[in-house]
Design a protein around this motif. Structure first.
Motif, mmCIF file in Angstrom:
data_model
loop_
_atom_site.group_PDB
_atom_site.id
_atom_site.type_symbol
_atom_site.label_atom_id
_atom_site.label_comp_id
_atom_site.label_asym_id
_atom_site.label_seq_id
_atom_site.Cartn_x
_atom_site.Cartn_y
_atom_site.Cartn_z
ATOM 1 N N HIS A 1 0.827 -1.201 0.000
ATOM 2 C CA HIS A 1 0.000 0.000 0.000
ATOM 3 C C HIS A 1 0.868 1.261 0.000
ATOM 4 N N LYS A 2 1.848 1.317 0.887
ATOM 5 C CA LYS A 2 2.713 2.493 1.002
ATOM 6 C C LYS A 2 3.483 2.754 -0.282
ATOM 7 N N VAL A 3 3.997 1.713 -0.894
ATOM 8 C CA VAL A 3 4.746 1.868 -2.144
ATOM 9 C C VAL A 3 3.835 2.399 -3.253
ATOM 10 N N LEU A 4 2.624 1.845 -3.341
ATOM 11 C CA LEU A 4 1.678 2.273 -4.372
ATOM 12 C C LEU A 4 1.335 3.755 -4.231
ATOM 13 N N VAL A 5 1.148 4.201 -2.994
ATOM 14 C CA VAL A 5 0.849 5.617 -2.757
ATOM 15 C C VAL A 5 2.019 6.487 -3.192
ATOM 16 N N LYS A 6 3.241 6.063 -2.874
ATOM 17 C CA LYS A 6 4.432 6.841 -3.204
ATOM 18 C C LYS A 6 4.654 6.970 -4.712
ATOM 19 N N ILE A 7 4.246 5.966 -5.483
ATOM 20 C CA ILE A 7 4.475 6.032 -6.929
ATOM 21 C C ILE A 7 3.288 6.622 -7.688
ATOM 22 N N GLY A 8 2.273 7.088 -6.940
ATOM 23 C CA GLY A 8 1.223 7.856 -7.587
ATOM 24 C C GLY A 8 -0.135 7.213 -7.758
ATOM 25 N N ALA A 9 -0.367 6.042 -7.165
ATOM 26 C CA ALA A 9 -1.696 5.426 -7.276
ATOM 27 C C ALA A 9 -2.743 6.383 -6.708
ATOM 28 N N ASP A 10 -3.842 6.563 -7.436
ATOM 29 C CA ASP A 10 -4.881 7.494 -7.001
ATOM 30 C C ASP A 10 -5.756 6.899 -5.908
ATOM 31 N N ARG A 11 -5.880 5.584 -5.918
ATOM 32 C CA ARG A 11 -6.664 4.907 -4.883
ATOM 33 C C ARG A 11 -6.091 3.518 -4.662
ATOM 34 N N VAL A 12 -5.953 3.135 -3.412
ATOM 35 C CA VAL A 12 -5.453 1.807 -3.058
ATOM 36 C C VAL A 12 -6.529 1.113 -2.239
ATOM 37 N N VAL A 13 -6.861 -0.118 -2.607
ATOM 38 C CA VAL A 13 -7.923 -0.844 -1.916
ATOM 39 C C VAL A 13 -7.417 -2.184 -1.401
ATOM 40 N N HIS A 14 -8.080 -2.654 -0.354
ATOM 41 C CA HIS A 14 -7.785 -3.958 0.227
ATOM 42 C C HIS A 14 -9.052 -4.799 0.116
ATOM 43 N N PRO A 15 -9.086 -5.767 -0.767
ATOM 44 C CA PRO A 15 -10.310 -6.526 -1.050
ATOM 45 C C PRO A 15 -10.966 -7.164 0.163
ATOM 46 N N GLU A 16 -10.172 -7.517 1.167
ATOM 47 C CA GLU A 16 -10.757 -8.170 2.342
ATOM 48 C C GLU A 16 -11.680 -7.227 3.100
ATOM 49 N N SER A 17 -11.482 -5.918 2.971
ATOM 50 C CA SER A 17 -12.327 -4.970 3.692
ATOM 51 C C SER A 17 -13.110 -4.041 2.759
ATOM 52 N N ASP A 18 -12.804 -4.094 1.494
ATOM 53 C CA ASP A 18 -13.438 -3.166 0.551
ATOM 54 C C ASP A 18 -13.721 -3.924 -0.738
ATOM 55 N N MET A 19 -14.770 -4.687 -0.749
ATOM 56 C CA MET A 19 -14.992 -5.678 -1.786
ATOM 57 C C MET A 19 -15.267 -5.070 -3.162
ATOM 58 N N GLY A 20 -15.065 -5.933 -4.160
ATOM 59 C CA GLY A 20 -15.142 -5.493 -5.545
ATOM 60 C C GLY A 20 -16.428 -4.794 -5.948
ATOM 61 N N ARG A 21 -17.564 -5.301 -5.490
ATOM 62 C CA ARG A 21 -18.838 -4.706 -5.904
ATOM 63 C C ARG A 21 -18.985 -3.284 -5.367
ATOM 64 N N ARG A 22 -18.506 -3.063 -4.128
ATOM 65 C CA ARG A 22 -18.623 -1.735 -3.538
ATOM 66 C C ARG A 22 -17.750 -0.740 -4.299
ATOM 67 N N ILE A 23 -16.532 -1.136 -4.640
ATOM 68 C CA ILE A 23 -15.630 -0.271 -5.400
ATOM 69 C C ILE A 23 -16.232 0.044 -6.756
ATOM 70 N N ALA A 24 -16.762 -0.989 -7.419
ATOM 71 C CA ALA A 24 -17.332 -0.783 -8.747
ATOM 72 C C ALA A 24 -18.494 0.199 -8.709
ATOM 73 N N GLN A 25 -19.361 0.077 -7.694
ATOM 74 C CA GLN A 25 -20.498 0.975 -7.569
ATOM 75 C C GLN A 25 -20.030 2.420 -7.436
ATOM 76 N N GLN A 26 -19.063 2.653 -6.562
ATOM 77 C CA GLN A 26 -18.611 4.011 -6.295
ATOM 78 C C GLN A 26 -17.868 4.612 -7.486
ATOM 79 N N MET A 27 -17.057 3.809 -8.159
ATOM 80 C CA MET A 27 -16.269 4.331 -9.279
ATOM 81 C C MET A 27 -17.112 4.533 -10.524
#
Length: 220
Positions: A108-134
């Motif tokens: 997560h930390k590395v992804l943020v440092k290289i410019g990822a706009d959003r980092v997610v953890h599937p165990e707590s932020d499941m695919g359907r919820r991300i898809a709905q919001q995006m």
């Protein structure tokens, strides 16, 4: 009505696959990409386009026109190195929004440092919820109660500014229920029928997914 968007999903495992299917179900265009030909063939029936490609190859990404998509979801599974390099390349070639699945805190930390706009953890932020919001800028939050029913927090558009719940007749027309309305830090539980809606009020609604989508398309 929510406008159609264009997404790329890189990595078609359980998480990437669920995001891909949900984005398509919501009416978006999706380019599905993986190095595994079997997975690509499996998702060819769901995605708008499905391609076998190496996302760590800059020339391959450029040739696919990925910089022109609204958002790219990097859902690469076990290969953290490939995930990081893919994210770096996507940002370097000018992709507007990159959402990446992280395996752990270090990743997560590395992804943020290289410019990822959003980092997610599937165990707590499941695919359907991300898809709905995006997929839909009107959806602020989404809780899946079952395969068919959800609680969704929708932002009121200027289209319904000044209208009351009586004017909209939401339950009779769409079969959904307004549980509450949030205005800033205040929340009105079970608002009265004469409640007058303001632009950017948050409507918390419960109902069948199809009915909620119909309400959003026709009213919001």
């Amino acid at each position: 009505m929510a406008s159609k968007k264009q997404f790329v999903v890189i990595g078609l495992g359980r998480f990437g696959g669920s995001v891909c299917k949900e984005l398509v179900r919501l009416g978006n265009e999706v380019l599905a990409l993986d190095t595994d030909e079997q997975k690509v063939n499996e998702f060819a029936k769901y995605a708008t386009h499905a391609v076998v490609a190496d996302s760590t190859d800059e020339r391959a990404l450029i040739s696919l026109g990925i910089r022109n998509f609204d958002s790219v979801i990097v859902a690469i599974g076990d290969n953290i190195q490939a995930s990081i390099l893919t994210t770096l390349l996507l940002k370097e070639i000018g992709v507007k929004h990159v959402c990446v699945k992280a395996r752990n805190t270090y990743h997560h930390k590395v992804l943020v440092k290289i410019g990822a706009d959003r980092v997610v953890h599937p165990e707590s932020d499941m695919g359907r919820r991300i898809a709905q919001q995006m997929s839909d800028e009107n959806v602020i939050d989404f809780i899946e109660l079952s395969d068919e029913y959800s609680i969704v927090e929708l932002i009121a558009s200027p289209k319904i500014e000044g209208k009351t719940l009586i004017d909209l007749n939401i339950r009779a027309r769409f079969g959904i229920t307004i549980l509450a309305i949030k205005k800033g830090n205040d929340i009105d539980i079970s608002p009265l029928p004469n409640y007058q809606i303001s632009h950017k009020d948050l409507l918390i609604v419960i109902g069948h997914n199809d009915d909620i989508k119909r309400f959003e398309d026709q009213v919001m």
